[in-house]
Design a protein around this motif. Structure first.
Motif, PDB file in Angstrom:
ATOM      1  N   ALA A 179       0.833  -1.205   0.000  1.00 54.81           N
ATOM      2  CA  ALA A 179       0.000   0.000   0.000  1.00 54.81           C
ATOM      3  C   ALA A 179       0.867   1.255   0.000  1.00 54.81           C
ATOM      4  O   ALA A 179       0.673   2.164  -0.804  1.00 54.81           O
ATOM      5  CB  ALA A 179      -0.932  -0.021   1.202  1.00 54.81           C
ATOM      6  N   GLY A 180       1.840   1.298   0.910  1.00 55.05           N
ATOM      7  CA  GLY A 180       2.757   2.426   0.924  1.00 55.05           C
ATOM      8  C   GLY A 180       4.030   2.004   0.234  1.00 55.05           C
ATOM      9  O   GLY A 180       4.308   0.823   0.129  1.00 55.05           O
ATOM     10  N   ALA A 181       4.798   2.947  -0.278  1.00 53.43           N
ATOM     11  CA  ALA A 181       6.036   2.576  -0.950  1.00 53.43           C
ATOM     12  C   ALA A 181       7.071   2.195   0.103  1.00 53.43           C
ATOM     13  O   ALA A 181       7.419   3.008   0.951  1.00 53.43           O
ATOM     14  CB  ALA A 181       6.536   3.731  -1.797  1.00 53.43           C
ATOM     15  N   ALA A 182       7.520   0.932   0.078  1.00 54.81           N
ATOM     16  CA  ALA A 182       8.565   0.508   1.008  1.00 54.81           C
ATOM     17  C   ALA A 182       9.916   0.833   0.381  1.00 54.81           C
ATOM     18  O   ALA A 182      10.177   0.425  -0.741  1.00 54.81           O
ATOM     19  CB  ALA A 182       8.442  -0.984   1.280  1.00 54.81           C
ATOM     20  N   PRO A 183      10.764   1.600   1.067  1.00 56.74           N
ATOM     21  CA  PRO A 183      12.050   1.984   0.465  1.00 56.74           C
ATOM     22  C   PRO A 183      12.971   0.779   0.322  1.00 56.74           C
ATOM     23  O   PRO A 183      12.924  -0.146   1.130  1.00 56.74           O
ATOM     24  CB  PRO A 183      12.613   2.982   1.484  1.00 56.74           C
ATOM     25  CG  PRO A 183      11.944   2.647   2.763  1.00 56.74           C
ATOM     26  CD  PRO A 183      10.596   2.128   2.423  1.00 56.74           C
ATOM     27  N   PRO A 184      13.805   0.772  -0.727  1.00 57.40           N
ATOM     28  CA  PRO A 184      14.757  -0.325  -0.905  1.00 57.40           C
ATOM     29  C   PRO A 184      15.712  -0.406   0.277  1.00 57.40           C
ATOM     30  O   PRO A 184      15.981   0.598   0.936  1.00 57.40           O
ATOM     31  CB  PRO A 184      15.524   0.065  -2.175  1.00 57.40           C
ATOM     32  CG  PRO A 184      14.687   1.067  -2.862  1.00 57.40           C
ATOM     33  CD  PRO A 184      13.908   1.766  -1.805  1.00 57.40           C
ATOM     34  N   ALA A 185      16.218  -1.590   0.545  1.00 61.16           N
ATOM     35  CA  ALA A 185      17.134  -1.779   1.668  1.00 61.16           C
ATOM     36  C   ALA A 185      18.409  -2.454   1.183  1.00 61.16           C
ATOM     37  O   ALA A 185      18.453  -2.990   0.075  1.00 61.16           O
ATOM     38  CB  ALA A 185      16.452  -2.639   2.738  1.00 61.16           C
ATOM     39  N   TRP A 186      19.432  -2.442   2.016  1.00 60.56           N
ATOM     40  CA  TRP A 186      20.698  -3.117   1.778  1.00 60.56           C
ATOM     41  C   TRP A 186      21.313  -2.676   0.433  1.00 60.56           C
ATOM     42  O   TRP A 186      21.630  -3.496  -0.425  1.00 60.56           O
ATOM     43  CB  TRP A 186      20.484  -4.638   1.796  1.00 60.56           C
ATOM     44  CG  TRP A 186      21.743  -5.414   1.967  1.00 60.56           C
ATOM     45  CD1 TRP A 186      22.992  -4.928   2.216  1.00 60.56           C
ATOM     46  CD2 TRP A 186      21.888  -6.834   1.880  1.00 60.56           C
ATOM     47  NE1 TRP A 186      23.882  -5.954   2.304  1.00 60.56           N
ATOM     48  CE2 TRP A 186      23.238  -7.129   2.105  1.00 60.56           C
ATOM     49  CE3 TRP A 186      20.994  -7.874   1.636  1.00 60.56           C
ATOM     50  CZ2 TRP A 186      23.727  -8.433   2.089  1.00 60.56           C
ATOM     51  CZ3 TRP A 186      21.476  -9.163   1.620  1.00 60.56           C
ATOM     52  CH2 TRP A 186      22.829  -9.443   1.845  1.00 60.56           C
ATOM     53  N   GLY A 187      21.417  -1.370   0.259  1.00 56.68           N
ATOM     54  CA  GLY A 187      22.050  -0.843  -0.949  1.00 56.68           C
ATOM     55  C   GLY A 187      21.324  -1.244  -2.220  1.00 56.68           C
ATOM     56  O   GLY A 187      21.959  -1.451  -3.250  1.00 56.68           O
ATOM     57  N   GLY A 188      20.010  -1.371  -2.155  1.00 62.11           N
ATOM     58  CA  GLY A 188      19.240  -1.691  -3.363  1.00 62.11           C
ATOM     59  C   GLY A 188      19.140  -3.179  -3.646  1.00 62.11           C
ATOM     60  O   GLY A 188      18.509  -3.577  -4.609  1.00 62.11           O
ATOM     61  N   ARG A 189      19.766  -4.000  -2.811  1.00 60.61           N
ATOM     62  CA  ARG A 189      19.682  -5.453  -3.064  1.00 60.61           C
ATOM     63  C   ARG A 189      18.281  -5.971  -2.799  1.00 60.61           C
ATOM     64  O   ARG A 189      17.825  -6.908  -3.428  1.00 60.61           O
ATOM     65  CB  ARG A 189      20.685  -6.197  -2.185  1.00 60.61           C
ATOM     66  CG  ARG A 189      22.110  -6.074  -2.676  1.00 60.61           C
ATOM     67  CD  ARG A 189      23.027  -6.976  -1.882  1.00 60.61           C
ATOM     68  NE  ARG A 189      24.396  -6.792  -2.305  1.00 60.61           N
ATOM     69  CZ  ARG A 189      25.183  -5.845  -1.814  1.00 60.61           C
ATOM     70  NH1 ARG A 189      24.721  -5.015  -0.889  1.00 60.61           N
ATOM     71  NH2 ARG A 189      26.411  -5.712  -2.241  1.00 60.61           N
TER      72      ARG A 189
END
Lengths: 214, 497
Positions: free
Chosen positions: B45-55
């Motif tokens: 529903a909400g945009a979850a930001p990428p984690a671990w340098g985009g991995r």
């Protein structure tokens, strides 16, 4: 350093052919141990910018796993489960070696069609890696004991490992990946051991397991 | 957020292993499954930001498959609670070494703590596959799903399940090492003449798309398709699938078919995305189309001459994976049809496998010709089994009808009448084969004495009934949010990410 890498790759080809021609389980496992040690030292010579700590670590882990741990586990499985020592191959050993020769020529022809976009250490890497992978696949389908299938899988994985270490420029691939693949093999070998132990200690009838075909 | 999604199942798995009581363990399983599903909904529903340098990142494709995996897992874990309780009762009645009603002999179950923990780890690795945007990480996690699910297949410790999990481990591991070679080839493709390398992240690859070495990308895709395709059950690498699906406990079969196969498909789709970056999508699509049609044909042949109803469902999975490959192979509208089809397949197949478990428990056989009068013995499960037949074969008003129609229409629109005809022929054959079998199983009088329960347990019929409702609902209307997700996923297959 090229000389060393090429020498190791030649050892790889020779052990592949030996594995194709061997019909004794114990001898096959020892041959795979030799192959494992040869591959284990490969990271030490593959990188021409001198030795990094990661290369040494990878060499240690790979030699330990492929050269010592896996062969030991397999020999132990052979002993505990009293697996018959002769392998009863689906394709005879002489025919296997001939097929191996054909595969080798094929890989030699195939590799130049995919030129590496950078100068790698040795031009032998891709054909030898492919040959080892094909040998592994062949052993998987042409041998019928569960343990020899693990051996085939191990050889195949050695081919992938050789390409990952010597074919790629340094630093482009993480060590963890390769180590994890090794872990998979370990799980595998243990699985075989467990299954055979369960056969010897339980009333469960798993006679078919030793005859399992891929 | 993404870290939480990924680590929650593993943490719950450890907890399940440590807890002493069965009640607490089952609560952990249910709680973790429900929390995970809720978290997935929140993240979507909400945009979850990428984690671990985009991995780790959540995009349309991964989001869709994550929703399917997590949703099906929640339903299956509700079924699992009842299933494990019934297994427990049987153990108390017959002893831990129970008679094997299929062949005689004795077998025991894997301890419930280990089973629950492995189940949760399986969810964790599947979540990781859906979130991974790095080819190395993707590979590690797909391998993880193999390792986590092999012990699940071996829940009933007898020689058939041992043989099935052995085949599964061997074929999938070989497939996965081929995919590793493909990943290595991708790394070669990303290396320039000076030896400078590109990280294997989707974003990094897209940024350097014009410098990637095209022949190596193509070779990498072939290896990735063969490797992950083996795990997805594309013919001719599907041999493990019928064995594993028929020997695993039914709820595990449901997860394997409805969630795991999708995850492997996602691996192939990631490869397709990279091919799209270098302008070679057409090459990749033709390959997918070929493999898809072959799978469809082989599945249709085996469905027609199948004597075991769980294997029948497994071959139906091969068929639907083939349809997914064909859909994506068609591009454009085909991609969207394939995504909708994946949703429908997960819902319908999950339901059928859970019901197969109920039938197996009542009739004590997997042989089709020994099951008669299911409607009389198990009125609810039998009725749902019939509905399931309509849902899986694409009869209106069920959702599968729409996605199959859209697929055939996409083929015709793109001037591919042969593909359309092949798909229709395959679907027709499967429909004929499955309906004959299902009707015979449901109607008539039961043969001999069948140990019919006085009342079907809620935990055994509620989860499949829920899935049946969902299948019907998807046929009448696709909810707006899901439609948006489907479009987002399909858009990624057509163009750059």
């Amino acid at each position: 350093m090229h000389g060393f890498v090429d020498a190791i790759l030649v050892v790889l080809v020779l052990t592949d052919l030996l594995l194709l021609g061997s019909f004794r389980l114990g001898a096959s496992v020892r041959t795979s141990a030799l192959q494992g040690v040869a591959l284990g030292v490969l990271p030490l010579f593959a990188h021409h910018h001198g030795l990094g700590a990661d290369a040494v670590l990878l060499a240690l882990v790979a030699t330990g796993a492929k050269g010592v741990l896996f062969p030991w586990l397999m020999l132990r499985a052979v002993r505990i489960a009293q697996i018959p020592r002769a392998m009863k191959p689906i394709v005879g050993t002489a025919a296997s070696v001939v097929i191996g020769m054909v595969l080798l020529v094929l890989c030699r022809e195939l590799a130049p069609r995919l030129p590496l976009p950078y100068s790698s250490g040795s031009t032998l890497v891709l054909p030898v890696a492919l040959f080892t992978i094909f040998c592994g696949l062949f052993l998987l389908v042409a041998r019928r004991l569960a343990l020899t299938q693990v051996l085939g899988y191990l050889v195949m994985e050695n081919g992938v490992f050789a390409f990952g270490v010597a074919g790629l420029p340094p630093g482009s691939f993480t060590i963890e990946l390769l180590v994890l693949l090794d872990l998979l093999v370990a799980v595998f070998v243990m699985g075989v051991t467990v299954s055979h132990i369960s056969r010897t200690f339980n009333s469960i009838d798993t006679r078919q397991l030793t005859e399992l075909k891929g | 957020m993404l870290w939480l999604l990924l680590l929650l199942p593993f943490a719950a798995g450890v907890l399940a292993l440590l807890l002493p009581g069965h009640a607490g363990r089952r609560t952990v399983l249910l709680g973790a499954a429900a929390t995970h599903f809720a978290l997935v909904l929140v993240a979507l529903a909400g945009a979850a930001p990428p984690a671990w340098g985009g991995r780790l990142a959540l995009d349309g494709l991964g989001g869709l498959f994550l929703l399917l995996s997590s949703g099906l897992f929640a339903v299956a874990s509700a079924y699992a609670v009842g299933y494990l309780r019934r297994e427990r009762v049987l153990e108390r009645l017959q002893g831990t070494a129970r008679p094997d009603f299929l062949e005689g002999g004795l077998f025991a179950n894997v301890p419930e703590a280990v089973f629950t923990a492995t189940l949760l780890c399986f969810l964790g690795t599947m979540t990781g596959v859906c979130l991974a945007h790095d080819f190395q990480l993707l590979w590690v996690l797909v391998e993880g799903t193999t390792l986590a699910s092999a012990p699940l297949i071996y829940f009933h410790r007898h020689h058939r399940s041992l043989e099935a999990s052995w085949k599964y481990l061997l074929l999938c591991s070989v497939g996965i090492s081929i995919a590793l070679l493909g990943t290595l080839f991708l790394a070669v493709a990303g290396t320039d003449a000076q030896g400078g390398s590109t990280p294997l992240l989707m974003t990094a690859l897209a940024a350097k798309a014009d410098t990637l070495a095209v022949p190596w990308v193509k070779a990498a895709f072939v290896l990735i398709l063969v490797g992950y395709g083996a795990k997805m059950g594309l013919a001719p690498m599907h041999n493990w699938l019928p064995d594993a699906h028929s020997e695993a406990p039914s709820l595990v079969s449901a997860l394997l078919s409805g969630a795991l196969l999708n995850c492997a498909f996602l691996g192939v789709l990631r490869g397709l995305q990279v091919c799209g970056m270098v302008g070679e999508a057409a090459f990749a699509r033709e390959l997918l189309l070929g493999f898809g049609l072959v799978s469809l044909a082989i599945a249709a042949l085996f469905v027609l001459r199948q004597a075991d109803f769980k294997r029948l469902l497994a071959y139906s999975s091969v068929e639907h994976m083939g349809l997914l490959a064909v859909g994506v192979g068609l591009a454009g509208a085909g991609g969207e049809a394939a995504m909708l089809h994946a949703v429908n397949h997960t819902v319908a197949k999950g339901m059928l496998f859970l019901l197969a478990g109920n039938l197996l428990a009542a009739f004590h056989t997997k042989e089709i010709h020994q099951v008669r009068g299911a409607l009389r013995v198990l009125p609810v499960s039998g009725g749902l089994w019939l509905l399931g037949l309509f849902a899986i074969t694409g009869t209106p008003p069920f959702g599968m009808f729409h996605s199959e129609l859209a697929l055939v229409r996409a083929a015709l629109e793109q001037g591919r009448p042969v593909v359309a005809a092949g798909v229709l022929l395959g679907l027709g054959a499967v429909f004929a084969g499955m309906s004959a079998v299902f009707l015979r199983m449901c109607l008539g009088a039961p043969r001999g004495a069948v140990a019919a329960p006085a009342r079907e347990e809620f935990s055994a019929i509620l989860p499949p009934a829920l899935l049946a409702t969902l299948a019907l609902w998807l046929g009448l209307q696709v909810p707006g949010e899901l439609a948006a997700l489907l479009r987002a996923a399909a858009a990624q297959l057509g163009a750059l990410p």
